[in-house]
Design an enzyme around this catalytic site. Structure first.
Site, PDB file in Angstrom:
ATOM      1  N   ASP A  34       0.833  -1.256   0.018  1.00  0.00           N
ATOM      2  CA  ASP A  34      -0.191  -0.118   0.122  1.00  0.00           C
ATOM      3  C   ASP A  34       0.938   1.173   0.012  1.00  0.00           C
ATOM      4  OD1 ASP A  34      -2.343  -1.361   0.327  1.00  0.00           O
ATOM      5  OD2 ASP A  34      -2.093  -1.783   2.293  1.00  0.00           O
ATOM      6  N   ARG A  68      -0.805   1.360  16.743  1.00  0.00           N
ATOM      7  CA  ARG A  68      -1.068   2.646  16.068  1.00  0.00           C
ATOM      8  C   ARG A  68      -1.262   3.932  16.799  1.00  0.00           C
ATOM      9  NH1 ARG A  68       0.332  -0.218  12.203  1.00  0.00           N
ATOM     10  NH2 ARG A  68      -1.208  -1.274  10.750  1.00  0.00           N
ATOM     11  N   ASP A 124      -8.134  -0.044  11.401  1.00  0.00           N
ATOM     12  CA  ASP A 124      -6.989   0.650  11.405  1.00  0.00           C
ATOM     13  C   ASP A 124      -7.277   2.232  11.078  1.00  0.00           C
ATOM     14  OD1 ASP A 124      -4.953  -0.546  12.655  1.00  0.00           O
ATOM     15  OD2 ASP A 124      -3.837  -1.232  10.541  1.00  0.00           O
ATOM     16  N   SER A 157      -0.823  -9.557   3.308  1.00  0.00           N
ATOM     17  CA  SER A 157      -0.868  -8.540   4.142  1.00  0.00           C
ATOM     18  C   SER A 157      -0.428  -8.647   5.390  1.00  0.00           C
ATOM     19  CB  SER A 157      -1.999  -7.557   3.948  1.00  0.00           C
ATOM     20  OG  SER A 157      -1.866  -6.468   4.868  1.00  0.00           O
TER      21      SER A 157
END
Length: 355
Positions: free
Chosen positions: A18, A99, A128, A180
């Site tokens: 990505d 995160r 996310d 991923s």
């Protein structure tokens, strides 16, 4: 789509599929804006190798690699474990609690660089986008956020790979290894390909599938005791030795993911120059290969294989009330001694009965 007011963008950059294509995509769609890539090091290990060269080659003006390991462990992981925090009572935290610390550093760098926006590569499949954006808004309420997966033309990872191929963007994956992954000190998650269908049998022995752990077939065929010492809910010692919190988790990951030396050496030999792609460092690879050569020189491997060929597995069921006595015997004398006692009894009974 282009916002002419956006001249400088800070991108949360991992070097995965990505974010690899987001750099040129941003420059194409935001009037050749400057892209500053930021990677938060929360324990990805070798995934960070070569990242700066790749980011700049694909159009970034610079790359920050920020060491967040200590803060991540002490301020996020340990408090989470102490609190027994489990999402909806069953889902252990891994990606999610890394995160906020990354988002916090993104904002700090964006402010220092005078950026007009922060960009992330999160898809809409999980949480996310929410995790990153709520944290960003908490630290910088007026900062513009660019989320390409909500606006761009790509509909799948296959579309992204096609874009990368057309723009000569180097990727670590291909159409056959298109998983991923999200990795940090505490956790590694996978999605994509055969994992999307729960009816598929897990391919634990597939090359490159497991990184932090190994399958039972690849693990050492012996038990290992590990002792942790806690003070006020915080782990401070491993096997009686004081150890830093970050190093503690790294060591536990090594213990939990240990390979059988012979099998690991065979994997390294088969991979050749690609051995580093397993996540092991060059010194670790050389250590395994040296140990393997030593075992071969000593004739230990052939002896072990010969011994295995002469043995078989047999499951026995004991009464629960005998468990403590059996475990105590094995701990004192070993499994081989217990087997010898059983065989002796069997042979004596056989001789007495004329068998």
């Amino acid at each position: 789509m282009a916002d002419n007011k956006i001249k400088k963008v800070v991108l949360a950059y991992s070097g995965g599929l990505d974010t690899s294509i987001i750099i040129p995509w941003l420059k194409e769609n935001y009037d050749n804006c400057e892209v500053i890539a930021v990677s938060g090091d929360v324990g990805q290990g070798t995934e960070l190798d070569g990242l700066e060269e790749k980011a700049i080659k694909t159009g970034a003006s610079k790359l920050y690699i920020e060491d967040l390991n200590k803060e991540f462990v002490d301020e996020y992981i340990i408090p989470t474990v102490k609190a027994g925090a489990v999402y909806e009572g069953k889902y252990l935290l891994g990606t999610s609690f890394a995160r906020p610390i990354i988002a916090k550093r993104l904002v700090e760098i964006a402010k220092a660089e005078g950026a007009d926006a922060i960009c992330h590569g999160c898809t809409g499949k999980g949480n996310d986008q929410v995790r990153f954006e709520l944290a960003i808004k908490a630290y910088a309420p007026d900062m513009k956020i660019i989320a390409p997966w909500r606006t761009w033309e790509f509909k799948s990872r296959e579309d992204e790979i096609e874009y990368a191929e057309k723009h000569n963007i180097p990727l670590k994956i291909n159409r056959e290894t298109n998983y991923s992954k999200d990795k940090n000190l505490w956790h590694l998650s996978h999605e994509g390909l055969d994992l999307e269908n729960p009816a598929n049998e897990p391919m634990y022995n597939k090359e490159g599938f497991l990184e932090l752990g190994v399958s039972p077939e690849q693990a050492p065929d012996k038990a290992e005791y590990v002792t942790l010492t806690f003070e006020k809910g915080v782990p401070t010692k491993l096997n009686g030795e004081a150890i830093d919190s970050v190093e503690l988790i790294k060591e536990l990951n090594k213990i939990g993911g240990r390979w059988d030396t012979e099998k690991l050496g065979a994997v390294f030999d088969s991979l050749g120059d690609r051995a580093l792609e397993t996540g092991f460092t060059q010194p670790e690879i050389e250590e395994v290969q040296a140990k393997l050569e030593q075992l071969i020189d000593q004739g230990m491997i052939d002896q072990e294989l010969a011994q295995i060929e002469k043995t078989f597995n047999l499951s026995l069921r004991f009464d629960q009330h005998d468990r403590d006595d059996l475990e105590a015997y094995i701990k004192t004398h070993g499994k081989d001694s217990l087997v010898a006692v059983i065989l002796k009894t069997v042979f004596e009974e056989g001789n007495n009965n004329g068998v």
